[in-house]
Design an enzyme around this catalytic site. Sequence first.
Site, PDB file in Angstrom:
ATOM      1  N   HIS A 454      24.562 -12.994  44.667  1.00 10.46           N
ATOM      2  CA  HIS A 454      24.796 -11.814  45.701  1.00 10.46           C
ATOM      3  C   HIS A 454      25.942 -11.664  46.407  1.00 10.46           C
ATOM      4  O   HIS A 454      26.609 -12.814  46.522  1.00 10.46           O
ATOM      5  CB  HIS A 454      23.622 -11.362  46.321  1.00 10.46           C
ATOM      6  CG  HIS A 454      23.157 -12.147  47.341  1.00 10.46           C
ATOM      7  ND1 HIS A 454      23.902 -12.141  48.844  1.00 10.46           N
ATOM      8  CD2 HIS A 454      22.301 -13.245  47.647  1.00 10.46           C
ATOM      9  CE1 HIS A 454      23.270 -12.837  49.596  1.00 10.46           C
ATOM     10  NE2 HIS A 454      22.426 -13.549  48.782  1.00 10.46           N
ATOM     11  N   CYS A 473      19.379 -18.158  47.836  1.00  7.81           N
ATOM     12  CA  CYS A 473      20.090 -17.556  46.876  1.00  7.81           C
ATOM     13  C   CYS A 473      21.493 -17.924  47.135  1.00  7.81           C
ATOM     14  O   CYS A 473      21.913 -18.448  48.052  1.00  7.81           O
ATOM     15  CB  CYS A 473      19.781 -16.027  47.038  1.00  7.81           C
ATOM     16  SG  CYS A 473      18.465 -15.677  46.552  1.00  7.81           S
TER      17      CYS A 473
END
Length: 560
Positions: A454, A473
């Site tokens: 992301h 992440c």
Amino acid sequence: MLKLSRMGLVLMCVFSQVNHAEEDTWPVQPLSARDQLEQQFSDDILQQKKARQWVHEVANNIAAIRYVDQLADLYQSIGFVPLWQDTFTASDFEQQLRMVVLSNISSDFNRRYSLLKHYKQANDWRQYDLLATDTLFAYMSYVEGIPSYGRGWLFGAGVDPQLPVPSQASLSRLYNAIDTERLRFYVNSLKPDDENYTRLLLAIDALEPAASGDWPGFYQPGIIRMGTRLRDPDALITILEQLGDLRDFEADQIRAAGIRTYNVDLANAVKSFQRRHGLKEDGVIGPQTRQWLAISPRSRIRVLALNAQRTRLWPSDAASLLVVNIPNYALSLWLNDRHVLDSKVIVGRPSRRTPLLTTNVSSVVFNPYWNVPMSIMRKDILPKAQRDRGYLHRNGFAVIRSWQSSEQIPIHTIDWRIVNAKSFPYRLRQKPGRKNALGRFKFNMPNDHAIYLHDTPAKSLFAKETRAFSSGCVRVEQADNLAMILLNHSGVPEQRVNELKSRTKTKTVGLSNKVKVQVIYQTAWVDSDGLVNYRNDVYDYDKFVAMSQNQELFTSLYTE
């Protein structure tokens, strides 16, 4: 196919006779035929017993011998002749085994390798042959187990000391190779068919001369800049020369000039050294550069060998591939075998590690909502909300009834004085916007760890050398470019992508051409320019054994 032993054939015949009896057709053969089968069965049991006795006799109490039944079957099938008569085949196998030993992931392979070298030097070829074959069975089992167990074995756990018998399919390939006199090709097939593996082996070969001698120490404290007087210039010159950052003639010129201060030639060599180690290329010797300068060739060889084994886990056979290397804090993208993007990334901090993954990018989300994971909500966000009643509202968080519901709970109705982070009954969701933790783009990748790539609003963190800050992440600096490239690759026009980027509405766009993703962990590799790169072991995955064992290992290897 693996040839059945005579015993196996007899057993099949006996069971066939029993099946016919159940069909009321017994006896199909005369009694004398049954007697012959029983006699043959008895003879084969005797031969198998003799073969086992032969193995024990030749082994002469070799503690490393483990696969007695398989050894007995194989040597009986080839008439008890030596298997390793081709010196090229034996050398290839020894070299592969040595790479495992240098990586120090298996005390069993270490012991086997040492014994093989002992028997070879003592010209004890019977015991060498038997142990080499038994070790081949263990090595076959190791190679077979890598896909299932390699992410434990090669990242801190080490290889199981007692590996199981290789599969029947693997044994069949071995027997077929022996029958067709292609054992050399079979042994060669056990090593990774990967250019990165080959480059790492060459890097090890280049370092071995330096590892066999004394390694100078460079211990000068403080910050060393241009003009700083060096206490031991020859130690620094030798280190940079041996590691390839200072060419031989350059090192000779500096020594001949009797230079005692840190000059431009040494600074340029240090910049090369820093570039290969992921450090800031300023030519200044500070704590991190000094720490890397202190690492000996023997330690470097061990890291190179370990990372050579890790190449077994991530073959680069896909034409379109996105690779995230955690210790390098970097992402690289290839489409149709063409390198199209490099980007810095931020990975999980050591307490919340980014897992190793093999998956695909399935879709790109514009202006994503962030459904906060329970662990992050409890550990990070709720404590802040309890201290600061306006925190959730300022940062765009909504309190949602549950994971099965989209009903919002008014934040002002929550009594934060009695909220317990561990038993908080709701979930949190952050709306899209400039404060959203996912930034403008989210890249979905199906996996069991809820990990994805992301964007991020915290762009300043990409300027740091060490970028292990996330909760697992992967944050991508070039997220905007990555979205455009992936969508274009799936046939979405640039105009359409720009249109979606200009909106504030959340939109998920699936990728018709899914790109393979590998999240890997390589602390050493050789780049396309032939330069050996090293990175910090951010998750301590390279550590296996105590220093005393490590020193003992290298002593045995480098005194051959």
